[in-house]
Design a protein around this motif. Structure first.
Motif, short mmCIF file in Angstrom:
data_model
loop_
_atom_site.label_atom_id
_atom_site.label_comp_id
_atom_site.label_asym_id
_atom_site.label_seq_id
_atom_site.Cartn_x
_atom_site.Cartn_y
_atom_site.Cartn_z
N THR A 1 7.03 0.96 6.71
CA THR A 1 5.89 0.97 6.00
C THR A 1 5.81 1.88 4.66
N CYS B 1 7.40 -0.22 1.88
CA CYS B 1 6.67 -1.44 1.70
C CYS B 1 5.49 -0.95 0.88
N ASN B 2 4.77 0.11 1.20
CA ASN B 2 3.60 0.54 0.29
C ASN B 2 3.77 0.90 -1.15
N GLU C 1 9.17 -3.13 8.73
CA GLU C 1 8.83 -1.87 9.60
C GLU C 1 8.60 -0.62 8.89
#
Length: 109
Positions: free
Chosen positions: A72, A75-76, A70
């Motif tokens: 983001t 992760c990006n 979660e």
């Protein structure tokens, strides 16, 4: 691969490091100053420069990273740096708060 100076020691994370990392996290969360911490920037320039340098030094090496799915921005950033999520698992830093984490890998070659 290891890199060490008088003030810094970078080495491969070992499973035996996990209990100490949990203690650091719990201590951090209990600090009265934790509420003032802002999210860290997700600028990729420094990480990309380090990966590029290590790719020249050890082209057979790989990087591994983990983050909450979660999260983001993280992760990006990992995807932007060429990492691929290879697995997921339920994780916890303190044994009280659990989240779905992603395990990412990037081959330097």
């Amino acid at each position: 691969m290891e890199f060490q100076t008088d003030r810094l020691h970078i080495r491969i994370l070992q499973e035996s490091d996990w209990p100490e990392l949990q203690k650091i996290w719990i201590d951090f969360c209990q600090s009265k100053y934790a509420i003032y911490d802002a999210p860290l920037p997700t600028d990729d320039k420094g990480a990309k420069a380090l990966i590029d340098h290590l790719a020249k030094e050890s082209p057979e090496a790989q990087f591994t990273a983990g983050t909450a799915l979660e999260n983001t921005p993280s992760c990006n950033l990992l995807k932007k740096l060429g990492f691929t999520c290879i697995s997921t698992e339920t994780m916890s830093f303190d044994g009280r708060f659990f989240f779905q984490g992603g395990n990412f890998v990037r081959m330097l070659k």
